[in-house]
Design a protein around this motif. Structure first.
Motif, PDB file in Angstrom:
ATOM      1  N   ILE A  13       0.871  -1.176   0.000  1.00  0.00           N
ATOM      2  CA  ILE A  13       0.000   0.000   0.000  1.00  0.00           C
ATOM      3  C   ILE A  13       0.910   1.228   0.000  1.00  0.00           C
ATOM      4  O   ILE A  13       1.745   1.384   0.887  1.00  0.00           O
ATOM      5  CB  ILE A  13      -0.918   0.009   1.232  1.00  0.00           C
ATOM      6  N   PRO A  14       0.798   2.097  -0.982  1.00  0.00           N
ATOM      7  CA  PRO A  14       1.767   3.195  -1.092  1.00  0.00           C
ATOM      8  C   PRO A  14       1.678   4.184   0.080  1.00  0.00           C
ATOM      9  O   PRO A  14       0.590   4.528   0.539  1.00  0.00           O
ATOM     10  CB  PRO A  14       1.377   3.864  -2.412  1.00  0.00           C
ATOM     11  N   GLU A  15       2.835   4.648   0.526  1.00  0.00           N
ATOM     12  CA  GLU A  15       2.905   5.645   1.596  1.00  0.00           C
ATOM     13  C   GLU A  15       2.218   6.941   1.169  1.00  0.00           C
ATOM     14  O   GLU A  15       1.709   7.699   2.000  1.00  0.00           O
ATOM     15  CB  GLU A  15       4.368   5.925   1.944  1.00  0.00           C
ATOM     16  N   THR A  16       2.207   7.215  -0.141  1.00  0.00           N
ATOM     17  CA  THR A  16       1.671   8.489  -0.626  1.00  0.00           C
ATOM     18  C   THR A  16       0.182   8.648  -0.384  1.00  0.00           C
ATOM     19  O   THR A  16      -0.350   9.749  -0.531  1.00  0.00           O
ATOM     20  CB  THR A  16       1.935   8.615  -2.136  1.00  0.00           C
ATOM     21  N   ILE A  17      -0.474   7.549   0.011  1.00  0.00           N
ATOM     22  CA  ILE A  17      -1.914   7.663   0.266  1.00  0.00           C
ATOM     23  C   ILE A  17      -2.180   8.637   1.413  1.00  0.00           C
ATOM     24  O   ILE A  17      -3.279   9.187   1.538  1.00  0.00           O
ATOM     25  CB  ILE A  17      -2.508   6.269   0.561  1.00  0.00           C
ATOM     26  N   SER A  18      -1.157   8.876   2.230  1.00  0.00           N
ATOM     27  CA  SER A  18      -1.314   9.802   3.361  1.00  0.00           C
ATOM     28  C   SER A  18      -1.485  11.245   2.896  1.00  0.00           C
ATOM     29  O   SER A  18      -1.889  12.118   3.676  1.00  0.00           O
ATOM     30  CB  SER A  18      -0.102   9.709   4.280  1.00  0.00           C
ATOM     31  N   GLN A  19      -1.177  11.531   1.624  1.00  0.00           N
ATOM     32  CA  GLN A  19      -1.347  12.883   1.105  1.00  0.00           C
ATOM     33  C   GLN A  19      -2.818  13.221   0.853  1.00  0.00           C
ATOM     34  O   GLN A  19      -3.162  14.381   0.638  1.00  0.00           O
ATOM     35  CB  GLN A  19      -0.547  13.041  -0.186  1.00  0.00           C
ATOM     36  N   CYS A  20      -3.667  12.189   0.890  1.00  0.00           N
ATOM     37  CA  CYS A  20      -5.116  12.409   0.749  1.00  0.00           C
ATOM     38  C   CYS A  20      -5.677  12.761   2.130  1.00  0.00           C
ATOM     39  O   CYS A  20      -6.359  11.943   2.766  1.00  0.00           O
ATOM     40  CB  CYS A  20      -5.798  11.175   0.181  1.00  0.00           C
ATOM     41  N   GLN A  21      -5.402  13.949   2.582  1.00  0.00           N
ATOM     42  CA  GLN A  21      -5.688  14.314   3.961  1.00  0.00           C
ATOM     43  C   GLN A  21      -7.167  14.359   4.308  1.00  0.00           C
ATOM     44  O   GLN A  21      -7.532  14.326   5.487  1.00  0.00           O
ATOM     45  CB  GLN A  21      -5.048  15.675   4.269  1.00  0.00           C
ATOM     46  N   ALA A  22      -8.047  14.423   3.293  1.00  0.00           N
ATOM     47  CA  ALA A  22      -9.485  14.463   3.566  1.00  0.00           C
ATOM     48  C   ALA A  22     -10.118  13.074   3.596  1.00  0.00           C
ATOM     49  O   ALA A  22     -11.333  12.941   3.802  1.00  0.00           O
ATOM     50  CB  ALA A  22     -10.187  15.332   2.514  1.00  0.00           C
ATOM     51  N   LEU A  23      -9.306  12.039   3.404  1.00  0.00           N
ATOM     52  CA  LEU A  23      -9.833  10.677   3.252  1.00  0.00           C
ATOM     53  C   LEU A  23     -10.593  10.231   4.498  1.00  0.00           C
ATOM     54  O   LEU A  23     -10.114  10.323   5.622  1.00  0.00           O
ATOM     55  CB  LEU A  23      -8.683   9.716   2.971  1.00  0.00           C
ATOM     56  N   GLN A  24     -11.809   9.694   4.280  1.00  0.00           N
ATOM     57  CA  GLN A  24     -12.651   9.199   5.372  1.00  0.00           C
ATOM     58  C   GLN A  24     -13.012   7.721   5.201  1.00  0.00           C
ATOM     59  O   GLN A  24     -13.191   7.017   6.184  1.00  0.00           O
ATOM     60  CB  GLN A  24     -13.944  10.019   5.461  1.00  0.00           C
ATOM     61  N   TYR A  25     -13.117   7.273   3.949  1.00  0.00           N
ATOM     62  CA  TYR A  25     -13.515   5.888   3.681  1.00  0.00           C
ATOM     63  C   TYR A  25     -12.496   5.258   2.730  1.00  0.00           C
ATOM     64  O   TYR A  25     -12.276   5.762   1.625  1.00  0.00           O
ATOM     65  CB  TYR A  25     -14.907   5.831   3.034  1.00  0.00           C
ATOM     66  N   ILE A  26     -11.889   4.147   3.148  1.00  0.00           N
ATOM     67  CA  ILE A  26     -10.907   3.470   2.305  1.00  0.00           C
ATOM     68  C   ILE A  26     -11.192   1.975   2.314  1.00  0.00           C
ATOM     69  O   ILE A  26     -11.182   1.327   3.366  1.00  0.00           O
ATOM     70  CB  ILE A  26      -9.462   3.777   2.757  1.00  0.00           C
ATOM     71  N   TYR A  27     -11.469   1.433   1.119  1.00  0.00           N
ATOM     72  CA  TYR A  27     -11.817   0.012   0.970  1.00  0.00           C
ATOM     73  C   TYR A  27     -10.841  -0.633  -0.020  1.00  0.00           C
ATOM     74  O   TYR A  27     -10.912  -0.400  -1.227  1.00  0.00           O
ATOM     75  CB  TYR A  27     -13.260  -0.130   0.473  1.00  0.00           C
ATOM     76  N   LEU A  28      -9.937  -1.455   0.513  1.00  0.00           N
ATOM     77  CA  LEU A  28      -8.929  -2.131  -0.313  1.00  0.00           C
ATOM     78  C   LEU A  28      -9.060  -3.652  -0.240  1.00  0.00           C
ATOM     79  O   LEU A  28      -8.165  -4.373  -0.688  1.00  0.00           O
ATOM     80  CB  LEU A  28      -7.516  -1.724   0.139  1.00  0.00           C
ATOM     81  N   GLN A  29     -10.140  -4.167   0.335  1.00  0.00           N
ATOM     82  CA  GLN A  29     -10.252  -5.596   0.586  1.00  0.00           C
ATOM     83  C   GLN A  29     -10.344  -6.415  -0.698  1.00  0.00           C
ATOM     84  O   GLN A  29     -10.680  -5.901  -1.758  1.00  0.00           O
ATOM     85  CB  GLN A  29     -11.468  -5.904   1.478  1.00  0.00           C
ATOM     86  N   GLY A  30     -10.050  -7.727  -0.564  1.00  0.00           N
ATOM     87  CA  GLY A  30     -10.203  -8.640  -1.684  1.00  0.00           C
ATOM     88  C   GLY A  30      -9.186  -8.443  -2.784  1.00  0.00           C
ATOM     89  O   GLY A  30      -9.491  -8.644  -3.964  1.00  0.00           O
ATOM     90  N   ASN A  31      -7.963  -8.041  -2.421  1.00  0.00           N
ATOM     91  CA  ASN A  31      -6.870  -7.929  -3.381  1.00  0.00           C
ATOM     92  C   ASN A  31      -5.703  -8.802  -2.919  1.00  0.00           C
ATOM     93  O   ASN A  31      -5.923  -9.778  -2.185  1.00  0.00           O
ATOM     94  CB  ASN A  31      -6.456  -6.453  -3.536  1.00  0.00           C
ATOM     95  N   ALA A  32      -4.503  -8.481  -3.323  1.00  0.00           N
ATOM     96  CA  ALA A  32      -3.324  -9.258  -2.904  1.00  0.00           C
ATOM     97  C   ALA A  32      -2.239  -8.323  -2.377  1.00  0.00           C
ATOM     98  O   ALA A  32      -1.049  -8.553  -2.586  1.00  0.00           O
ATOM     99  CB  ALA A  32      -2.800 -10.089  -4.066  1.00  0.00           C
ATOM    100  N   PHE A  33      -2.652  -7.244  -1.700  1.00  0.00           N
ATOM    101  CA  PHE A  33      -1.679  -6.333  -1.122  1.00  0.00           C
ATOM    102  C   PHE A  33      -0.837  -7.066  -0.078  1.00  0.00           C
ATOM    103  O   PHE A  33      -1.338  -7.944   0.638  1.00  0.00           O
ATOM    104  CB  PHE A  33      -2.384  -5.142  -0.466  1.00  0.00           C
ATOM    105  N   GLN A  34       0.429  -6.697   0.014  1.00  0.00           N
ATOM    106  CA  GLN A  34       1.327  -7.344   0.962  1.00  0.00           C
ATOM    107  C   GLN A  34       2.082  -6.286   1.757  1.00  0.00           C
ATOM    108  O   GLN A  34       1.854  -5.091   1.598  1.00  0.00           O
ATOM    109  CB  GLN A  34       2.313  -8.238   0.207  1.00  0.00           C
ATOM    110  N   GLY A  35       2.982  -6.764   2.612  1.00  0.00           N
ATOM    111  CA  GLY A  35       3.725  -5.836   3.450  1.00  0.00           C
ATOM    112  C   GLY A  35       2.884  -5.384   4.633  1.00  0.00           C
ATOM    113  O   GLY A  35       1.851  -5.976   4.960  1.00  0.00           O
ATOM    114  N   SER A  36       3.326  -4.330   5.291  1.00  0.00           N
ATOM    115  CA  SER A  36       2.641  -3.846   6.480  1.00  0.00           C
ATOM    116  C   SER A  36       1.749  -2.647   6.143  1.00  0.00           C
ATOM    117  O   SER A  36       1.829  -2.081   5.039  1.00  0.00           O
ATOM    118  CB  SER A  36       3.665  -3.441   7.538  1.00  0.00           C
ATOM    119  N   ILE A  37       0.898  -2.287   7.088  1.00  0.00           N
ATOM    120  CA  ILE A  37       0.097  -1.075   6.934  1.00  0.00           C
ATOM    121  C   ILE A  37       1.048   0.121   7.017  1.00  0.00           C
ATOM    122  O   ILE A  37       1.787   0.259   7.994  1.00  0.00           O
ATOM    123  CB  ILE A  37      -0.978  -0.980   8.029  1.00  0.00           C
ATOM    124  N   PRO A  38       1.080   0.988   6.011  1.00  0.00           N
ATOM    125  CA  PRO A  38       2.054   2.088   6.020  1.00  0.00           C
ATOM    126  C   PRO A  38       1.862   3.014   7.218  1.00  0.00           C
ATOM    127  O   PRO A  38       0.733   3.381   7.556  1.00  0.00           O
ATOM    128  CB  PRO A  38       1.784   2.808   4.696  1.00  0.00           C
TER     129      PRO A  38
END
Length: 523
Positions: free
Chosen positions: A43-68
């Motif tokens: 999951i890219p670290e740059t997602i933190s630049q979306c400062q207004a983000l309230q709802y994030i749905y990434l389920q049902g994929n093959a993302f790996q690594g840790s939560i940024p």
């Protein structure tokens, strides 16, 4: 995309590759949905630049690594769903600090370590972490193991001790099992005339069938009597003489390949799983015989009720068109199988997970009543409630969570049943040539719903429906199409990626009975 974008949904597609870092350019994004694709990578670290983000749905994929860690800066988050990926590492502490977070789903990943009791984790209904086998602590209602307070050195020492004790225990257990099998079942193999008194374990105490009777009934297990054959053994049709009259009884005899240790193990599992089952839609094992043949070779045979109409797989994929399965018959078989699952999951004493629901394991009697068979992979819920699993079942039918080592569960059988329903209406195997990593049977059906159902119907069902296209019977065609569409919808709901979203057996039966009532009005 313009930075003014507030909402972006790319869900339920076949997108592949990593999530682009440019997602951070959507600085005003409030809602972001990309669930149920084939996305991978971190999951890219740059997602933190979306400062207004309230709802994030990434389920049902093959993302790996840790939560940024950068995600911790998004203080307005209200809903987060990262379930059914390959994420790992510790659950970050910053999640408990989000003031507005009221829904968090981290289920079916590979997270480890302690679960806190603060913030969103203080409310069991607000978060989901099941399917992560190495978590500890948390609320008592989660029933997780307590977290160890040992130092890393002590952990390594204890781990080594556990490994040594486990290996030792396994060796002792294996020796005991071999000794038990040899002394309890095979001690008579040294006698020359063992066929007259084999070890038999009948499911019905009134049944007494010797191995020699089975051999005689199949002309010495001749190939001409073989119904089916596989790596685990061959199944023969046999005519046995009844004890009290001159009538003959047809049975099916499965002779286990004793060179295959897994086949031998599964035969005992099958007998153990089915010996106390009493249901019209579950195959009945008459007896289990362990003996030797005339050459002194060890033998193991299971005697079943004979199913003269073979398997559902035969009818769907091998029989001629003259032996077609109409829609009404397929619907009845679907209800039979839902009833069988409801019985073994909820009403058979110790709940049983079948682990291998598929068309070839559904057998049809003389009246085309469907019976669930082949319990060689079955698991008892209470006996294995803490066991994880390697891949269990058959590719194409097995649920996705089994592929990542999660525990066997009723949800797994429901998933396989859902795929079976789709196969019954489309006439296509889930492992057919047209299906691969980029397209599954489920995707194939889902894309046609709800307006293009006719495009995915089995050709034989389509012929049945189209014959009512005459002007005086258009309502019959519409009703049959609606019934087929509703059955496909049940199949899709049963085969949802997230286990908890799948239907319950009782709801499946109620839904299918409603479809049958609709169908009966036009027949």
């Amino acid at each position: 995309m313009p930075s003014q974008s507030l909402y972006l949904s790319l869900s339920h597609n076949m997108l592949i590759g990593p999530l682009p870092e440019e997602v951070g350019s959507l600085i005003n994004l409030v809602e972001f949905y990309v669930e149920n694709n084939l996305l991978s990578g971190d999951i890219p670290e740059t997602i933190s630049q979306c400062q207004a983000l309230q709802y994030i749905y990434l389920q049902g994929n093959a993302f790996q690594g840790s939560i940024p860690s950068s995600l911790g800066t998004l203080k307005d988050l209200q809903e987060i769903d990262l379930s059914s990926n390959n994420l790992s590492g510790y659950i970050p502490n910053f999640l408990e600090d989000f003031p507005n977070l009221y829904y968090l789903n981290l289920s079916f990943n590979n997270f480890v370590g302690e679960v806190t009791k603060h913030g969103v984790f203080a409310n069991k209904s607000a978060f989901d972490i099941q399917g992560n086998q190495k978590l500890c602590g948390g609320l008592s209602i989660l029933h997780l193991l307590p977290c160890s307070k040992q130092s890393p050195k002590e952990k390594h020492k204890n781990m080594a001790l556990v490994v040594i004790l486990s290996v030792t225990s396994f060796l002792i257990f294996s020796i005991f099992i071999l000794y038990f099998l040899k002394t309890h079942y095979l001690s008579k193999s040294k006698k020359k005339d063992l066929l007259s008194s084999p070890e038999c374990v009948p499911s019905d105490p009134r049944v007494n069938i010797s191995y020699s009777e089975l051999a005689n009934a199949t002309d010495g297990f001749s190939e001409q009597w073989i119904i089916s054959a596989g790596s685990s053994g061959s199944v023969y049709r046999a005519r046995l003489q009844a004890k009290n009259d001159n009538n003959e009884k047809l049975v099916a005899v499965k002779v286990i390949n004793l060179q295959d240790s897994e086949a031998l193990r599964s035969s005992f599992v099958e007998c153990e799983a089915t010996k106390n089952l009493r249901h019209r839609n579950v195959i009945k094992i008459i007896t289990l015989c362990l003996s030797t043949d005339s050459r002194g070779n060890e033998s193991n045979a299971i005697v079943y009720e004979y199913m003269p109409n073979g398997s559902l797989d035969d009818w769907l994929h091998h029989k001629k068109d003259s032996k077609n399965l109409g829609f009404g018959r397929r619907l009845s078989i679907a209800i039979d199988m839902a009833s069988a699952l409801d019985y073994i999951h909820h009403h058979s004493g110790t709940p049983i997970i079948h682990c291998d629901i598929k068309a070839s394991n559904i057998l049809l009697d003389a009246d085309m009543v469907a019976c669930l068979g082949e319990f060689g992979l079955a698991r008892f819920v209470e006996k294995n409630s803490g066991d994880s699993t390697q891949f269990r079942g058959t590719i194409g039918y097995a649920c996705p969570e089994y592929g990542t080592g999660n525990m066997v569960s009723k949800y797994g059988d429901i998933y396989s049943y859902g795929i079976l329903l789709l196969e019954m209406i489309t006439g296509k195997r889930p492992t057919g040539d047209m299906f691969n990593d980029n397209l599954s049977l489920r995707d194939y059906v889902r894309r046609s719903m709800p307006y293009n159902v006719i495009d995915v119907l089995d050709e034989r069902l389509l012929i049945e429906i189209e014959k009512h296209d005459a002007s005086d019977e258009p309502h019959i065609k519409r009703t049959k199409l609606e019934c087929a569409s509703l059955m496909l919808e049940v199949g899709l709901l049963c085969s949802e990626e997230i286990p908890e979203r799948r239907m319950r057996t009782r709801d499946i039966i109620n839904e299918l009975n409603g479809i049958r009532e609709m169908f009966m009005q036009i027949t």
